[in-house]
Design a protein around this motif. Structure first.
Motif, short mmCIF file in Angstrom:
data_model
loop_
_atom_site.label_atom_id
_atom_site.label_comp_id
_atom_site.label_asym_id
_atom_site.label_seq_id
_atom_site.Cartn_x
_atom_site.Cartn_y
_atom_site.Cartn_z
N GLN A 48 0.84 -1.19 0.00
CA GLN A 48 0.00 0.00 0.00
C GLN A 48 0.88 1.24 0.00
N TRP A 98 -7.06 6.24 2.74
CA TRP A 98 -6.99 4.81 2.98
C TRP A 98 -8.37 4.25 3.26
N GLY A 100 -9.82 2.94 5.63
CA GLY A 100 -10.49 3.21 6.88
C GLY A 100 -11.27 4.50 6.88
N ASN B 32 -14.67 -1.36 9.88
CA ASN B 32 -15.45 -0.92 8.74
C ASN B 32 -15.68 -2.15 7.88
N PHE B 34 -17.39 -4.12 4.32
CA PHE B 34 -17.69 -3.91 2.90
C PHE B 34 -18.16 -5.21 2.27
N TYR B 36 -18.06 -6.45 -1.73
CA TYR B 36 -17.69 -6.18 -3.11
C TYR B 36 -18.28 -7.27 -4.00
N LEU B 44 -13.78 -5.73 -9.79
CA LEU B 44 -14.37 -5.70 -8.46
C LEU B 44 -15.01 -4.32 -8.25
N LEU B 46 -17.73 -1.96 -5.50
CA LEU B 46 -18.34 -1.90 -4.18
C LEU B 46 -19.86 -2.02 -4.27
N LYS B 49 -21.26 -0.54 2.04
CA LYS B 49 -20.26 -0.41 3.10
C LYS B 49 -20.94 0.04 4.39
N PHE B 51 -19.82 1.97 8.00
CA PHE B 51 -18.80 2.63 8.81
C PHE B 51 -19.32 2.89 10.21
N PHE B 90 -17.62 -10.77 -2.42
CA PHE B 90 -16.55 -10.78 -1.42
C PHE B 90 -16.92 -9.87 -0.26
N ASN B 94 -12.09 -3.92 7.41
CA ASN B 94 -10.97 -3.05 7.73
C ASN B 94 -11.04 -2.78 9.22
N GLY B 102 -5.47 0.64 8.20
CA GLY B 102 -6.78 0.47 7.59
C GLY B 102 -6.80 -0.45 6.39
N LYS B 103 -5.95 -1.46 6.34
CA LYS B 103 -5.95 -2.29 5.14
C LYS B 103 -7.13 -3.24 5.14
N LEU B 104 -7.59 -3.58 3.96
CA LEU B 104 -8.73 -4.45 3.79
C LEU B 104 -8.32 -5.91 3.86
N PHE B 106 -9.96 -9.50 2.91
CA PHE B 106 -11.07 -10.06 2.15
C PHE B 106 -11.35 -11.50 2.58
#
Lengths: 116, 116
Positions: A48, A98, A100, B32, B34, B36, B44, B46, B49, B51, B90, B94, B102-104, B106
């Motif tokens: 990232q 990002w 988040g 968070n 999601f 997809y 892919l 969205l 989502k 939050f 999917f 996060n 904040g990486k996703l 899956f």
């Protein structure tokens, strides 16, 4: 509608060769992601970028993979040397900030890599 | 480390049937969430989502999802599917942590086939 561009769409290479993928994110998107998706699995984050800086490369096999985003715009992911297990779809995504934040990730079409 | 589990790998149903896809995650902090979707030959994209706020989230194309914090779940629903809903779905999470940026994460995906 703006899209994330990736090239090539398909790549076949022999093991031990070098291969490179290119990604051009949506204009103005500060965050860029490279994912690897193995058949039957969900995408897995490799690296990232926030602008030109790497903020997460914990899952990147650094002995053979490298990624750069020199001017904070487009990015290149390289594999050298390629191994059979690298066969997968490589996805690029971008977002304003990002994941988040309230900004979603937009995905490109991917590059399908086959290593023979 | 956070993980995401999708209950079914393949679902086949007829048009007008109701769809529910399960998603559970393991992460104790703020998340968070999601969903997809990847239609055949497409990127892919969205679906919806979550939050904060109302745990029942409405997305595009008549889909909705409910966040149940006590069950660590975020199940996707659609009351009446169409043939065009054939796709892979999917779930992604996060989780907020100091080292995650904040990486996703899956899930493995659920292939949904809607028959006419």
């Amino acid at each position: 509608e703006a899209e994330v561009a990736q090239s090539p769409r398909y790549k076949i290479t022999e093991k031990s060769q070098a291969v490179a993928f290119w990604c051009d994110p949506i204009s103005g998107h500060a965050t860029l992601y490279w994912y690897r998706q193995i058949l039957g699995q969900g995408p897995e984050l490799l690296v990232q970028f926030q602008d030109e800086s790497v903020v997460d490369d914990s899952q990147l096999p650094k002995d053979r993979f490298s990624a750069e985003r020199l001017k904070g715009v487009d990015s290149t992911l390289k594999i050298q040397p390629a191994e059979l297990g690298d066969s997968a779809m490589y996805l690029c995504a971008s977002s304003l900030l990002w994941a988040g934040s309230s900004y979603e990730q937009y995905f490109g079409p991917g590059t399908r890599l086959t290593v023979t | 480390a956070q993980s995401v589990s999708q209950h079914n790998h393949h679902v086949i149903l007829s048009e007008a049937a109701s769809l529910e896809l399960g998603c559970n995650y393991s992460y104790g902090g703020t998340v968070n969430l999601f969903w997809y979707v990847q239609y055949p030959g497409q990127h892919l994209q969205l679906l919806l989502k979550y939050f904060s706020g109302d745990p029942l989230v409405k997305g595009i194309k008549g889909f909705e999802a409910e966040f149940i914090k006590s069950k660590f779940s975020f199940n996707l629903r659609k009351p009446s599917v169409q043939w065009s809903d054939t796709a892979e779905y999917f779930c992604a999470v996060n989780g907020w942590a100091t080292d995650s940026w904040g990486k996703l994460q899956f899930g493995a995906g659920t292939q949904v086939v809607v028959t006419p």
